[in-house]
Design a protein around this motif. Structure first.
Motif, PDB file in Angstrom:
ATOM      1  N   MET A 187       0.839  -1.200   0.000  1.00 23.76           N
ATOM      2  CA  MET A 187       0.000   0.000   0.000  1.00 23.76           C
ATOM      3  C   MET A 187       0.879   1.257   0.000  1.00 23.76           C
ATOM      4  SD  MET A 187      -2.709   1.430   2.670  1.00 23.76           S
ATOM      5  CE  MET A 187      -2.905  -0.117   3.557  1.00 23.76           C
ATOM      6  N   MET A 188       0.343   2.292  -0.586  1.00 21.58           N
ATOM      7  CA  MET A 188       1.175   3.463  -0.834  1.00 21.58           C
ATOM      8  C   MET A 188       0.270   4.693  -0.843  1.00 21.58           C
ATOM      9  SD  MET A 188       3.580   3.608  -4.152  1.00 21.58           S
ATOM     10  CE  MET A 188       5.149   3.035  -3.587  1.00 21.58           C
ATOM     11  N   SER A 189       0.856   5.850  -0.593  1.00 20.13           N
ATOM     12  CA  SER A 189       0.039   7.062  -0.697  1.00 20.13           C
ATOM     13  C   SER A 189       0.120   7.586  -2.128  1.00 20.13           C
ATOM     14  CB  SER A 189       0.534   8.124   0.278  1.00 20.13           C
ATOM     15  OG  SER A 189       1.754   8.653  -0.177  1.00 20.13           O
ATOM     16  N   GLN A 212      -0.485  -0.035  -5.141  1.00 23.93           N
ATOM     17  CA  GLN A 212      -1.804  -0.212  -4.542  1.00 23.93           C
ATOM     18  C   GLN A 212      -2.165   1.085  -3.833  1.00 23.93           C
ATOM     19  OE1 GLN A 212      -2.213  -2.823  -1.106  1.00 23.93           O
ATOM     20  NE2 GLN A 212      -4.136  -3.611  -1.930  1.00 23.93           N
ATOM     21  N   LEU A 213      -3.303   1.650  -4.177  1.00 23.26           N
ATOM     22  CA  LEU A 213      -3.728   2.935  -3.597  1.00 23.26           C
ATOM     23  C   LEU A 213      -5.090   2.777  -2.927  1.00 23.26           C
ATOM     24  CD1 LEU A 213      -2.871   5.269  -6.636  1.00 23.26           C
ATOM     25  CD2 LEU A 213      -1.479   4.898  -4.585  1.00 23.26           C
ATOM     26  N   HIS A 214      -5.300   3.633  -1.920  1.00 21.19           N
ATOM     27  CA  HIS A 214      -6.583   3.679  -1.217  1.00 21.19           C
ATOM     28  C   HIS A 214      -7.108   5.098  -1.259  1.00 21.19           C
ATOM     29  CE1 HIS A 214      -4.949   0.235   0.868  1.00 21.19           C
ATOM     30  NE2 HIS A 214      -6.128  -0.002   1.360  1.00 21.19           N
ATOM     31  N   LEU A 232     -12.570   3.285  -2.136  1.00 20.15           N
ATOM     32  CA  LEU A 232     -12.075   2.106  -2.844  1.00 20.15           C
ATOM     33  C   LEU A 232     -10.567   1.943  -2.720  1.00 20.15           C
ATOM     34  CD1 LEU A 232     -11.945   2.608  -6.711  1.00 20.15           C
ATOM     35  CD2 LEU A 232     -12.352   4.488  -5.146  1.00 20.15           C
ATOM     36  N   GLU A 233     -10.148   0.742  -3.175  1.00 15.83           N
ATOM     37  CA  GLU A 233      -8.735   0.382  -3.203  1.00 15.83           C
ATOM     38  C   GLU A 233      -8.479  -0.114  -4.619  1.00 15.83           C
ATOM     39  OE1 GLU A 233      -7.647  -2.283   0.094  1.00 15.83           O
ATOM     40  OE2 GLU A 233      -7.072  -3.654  -1.496  1.00 15.83           O
ATOM     41  N   VAL A 234      -7.356   0.279  -5.179  1.00 17.88           N
ATOM     42  CA  VAL A 234      -7.047  -0.214  -6.533  1.00 17.88           C
ATOM     43  C   VAL A 234      -5.588  -0.648  -6.598  1.00 17.88           C
ATOM     44  CG1 VAL A 234      -8.717   1.311  -7.698  1.00 17.88           C
ATOM     45  CG2 VAL A 234      -6.351   2.071  -7.413  1.00 17.88           C
TER      46      VAL A 234
END
Ligand code: ATP
Ligand code: MG
Length: 429
Positions: free
Chosen positions: A1-3, A18-20, A70-72
């Protein structure tokens, strides 16, 4: 996960991330959907393509509403046409919540946005303000830690008034009544006999009955007290402190300042020394500006606005008439009709952000001033005690942090500088 801001780097191009976050905007055309994703750090364009995702997934993504979460995962590429210069082509995703139409947007009325502050605070403008506010609070504390001050805490429920009875909030207290504190100053004064130099950041409560653009009923008060320092010492440390806070905002919050269209030149020009003007001279200046003021008049929000529209840097106003300020200010021994104090007025029309000065440190003088103000010294026994045991000259000030943020960001109203403003008419959300 990452900003998002971590993903928007040249070295990330071609990599899978991977972004949120939340949908900031969405636009679809044919078999492509452009979803602008927002997280706490920035916004970025996501690309959903029917060809690569399949029609079911595409339909689900392209029907997302603003603020859905969402998360992608997807591949980063640079794209000059994308809102922040990068795009992530979606490979997989998970929708946490697809919501109804988000009810708040920029063009809705101010009262509506205030009623929905819990939602409006996600807006990019408000987020930018919150980030600057965070810098301001940290910078204030850092400045005083660097000067070897100690941070202390005072009670919020108190028996004494510091600023006079008319703005006191009374609350029931086991069959009796206490006040919500108007200022932590008197308690800070008690600490200087052990720690010498102290500061605190805490709410102060004032029952401000008239609504102005710069008064809250609960505001964040940064206060300090120091043994052995006089009025001039105070002003020297305050101007450096303000310069430091503004520098920290410039260093940490360029994107926020730009987003809020703040004139950065004005902030870059906030350098010591700040001008010092005696109250008596200021009255003359105000008359020159065409204002109807005379010696002895109090300066309210409107008067200070009229005066400070003429300044681009903060100004210290010193030597106010004794009659205009609370009893604890020390009178000038050479001219007891004036006190050894100062207010710091912010430029561009903003006016008072700091009130400070020397405190009365001699016992007889304090008892006399309490009585002259129509109060009973017994009610202030502990404050009076400080003048009986090893009393020393000392000074301090109080800074309204919400007002400081309002000026630094050139906001039109103090309610835009605090997440949940409390005023005579507002206790929700
Ligand atoms: P004003 O004349 O504007 O009412 P004040 O003289 O009552 O201010 P002080 O008692 O000196 O203010 O308080 C110290 C600082 O606290 C002020 O310089 C200001 O920055 C801040 N402050 C005071 N009252 C309020 C308020 N109601 N809302 C927000 N900040 C306030
Ligand atoms: Mg006031």
């Amino acid at each position: 996960m990452m900003s998002i801001s971590e993903a928007m780097k040249p070295e990330m191009i071609g990599k899978t991330v991977q972004l949120h976050g939340w949908v900031y905007r969405i636009r679809s055309s044919g078999k492509l959907s452009f979803i602008i994703l927002r997280d706490s750090t920035n916004i970025i364009q996501l690309l959903a393509s029917a060809d690569s995702l399949g029609s079911d997934a595409y339909r689900e993504l392209s029907s997302l509403t603003v603020e859905s979460s969402l998360e992608v995962t997807g591949t980063v590429r640079d794209d000059k046409r994308a809102v922040t210069g990068y795009e992530v082509a979606i490979k997989t995703y998970r929708i946490y919540q697809k919501n109804e139409m988000f009810p708040v947007s920029k063009d809705l009325g101010e009262e509506f946005k205030l009623d929905n502050r819990h939602l409006w605070l996600r807006s990019r403008e408000f987020t930018a303000m919150l980030k600057v506010r965070s810098t301001v609070f940290k910078a204030f504390a850092d400045f005083y830690y660097n000067e070897n001050y100690y941070q202390v805490q005072a009670p919020m429920m108190v028996a004494t008034a510091t600023e006079g009875g008319s703005t006191l909030f009374k609350v029931p207290f086991f069959g009796e009544e206490v006040n919500l504190t108007q200022s932590s100053q008197f308690y800070l004064e008690t600490f200087i006999f052990s720690l010498e130099r102290v500061f605190t950041i805490a709410p102060s409560f004032r029952a401000e009955k008239s609504r102005t653009w710069r008064h809250l009923t609960e505001y964040w008060h940064a206060e300090m007290e120091a043994a052995w320092l006089n009025n001039e010492d105070m002003m020297k440390i305050e101007e450096r402190m303000i310069e430091y806070i503004v520098e920290e905002v410039l260093r940490n919050n360029r994107p926020e300042l730009e987003l809020l269209k703040r004139d950065i030149g004005v902030l870059e020009n906030i350098k010591v020394p700040f001008e010092r003007i005696k109250y008596s001279e200021l009255i003359k200046k105000a008359q020159d500006f065409g204002m109807n003021l005379k010696y002895g008049d109090d300066l309210g929000a409107d008067e200070e606005r009229g005066i400070m529209n003429h300044f681009q840097k903060p100004v210290f106003i010193t030597d106010y008439p004794t009659s205009l300020k609370a009893f604890y200010h020390r009178q000038n021994p050479e001219n007891p009709s004036e006190i050894l104090c100062h207010d710091l007025l912010a430029p561009e029309g903003y006016g008072e952000i700091i009130g400070g000065g020397e405190r009365i440190w001699e016992y007889d003088e304090l008892v006399r001033r309490i009585k002259e103000s129509g109060m009973n010294p017994d009610d202030y026994y502990w404050y009076v005690d400080l003048r009986k045991y090893g009393s020393v000259p000392h000074s301090g000030f109080g800074l309204g942090l919400d007002r400081l943020v309002m000026w630094i960001l050139h906001l039109p109203d103090i309610k835009e500088a605090i997440p949940y403003p409390r005023t005579i008419r507002r206790t929700k959300p």
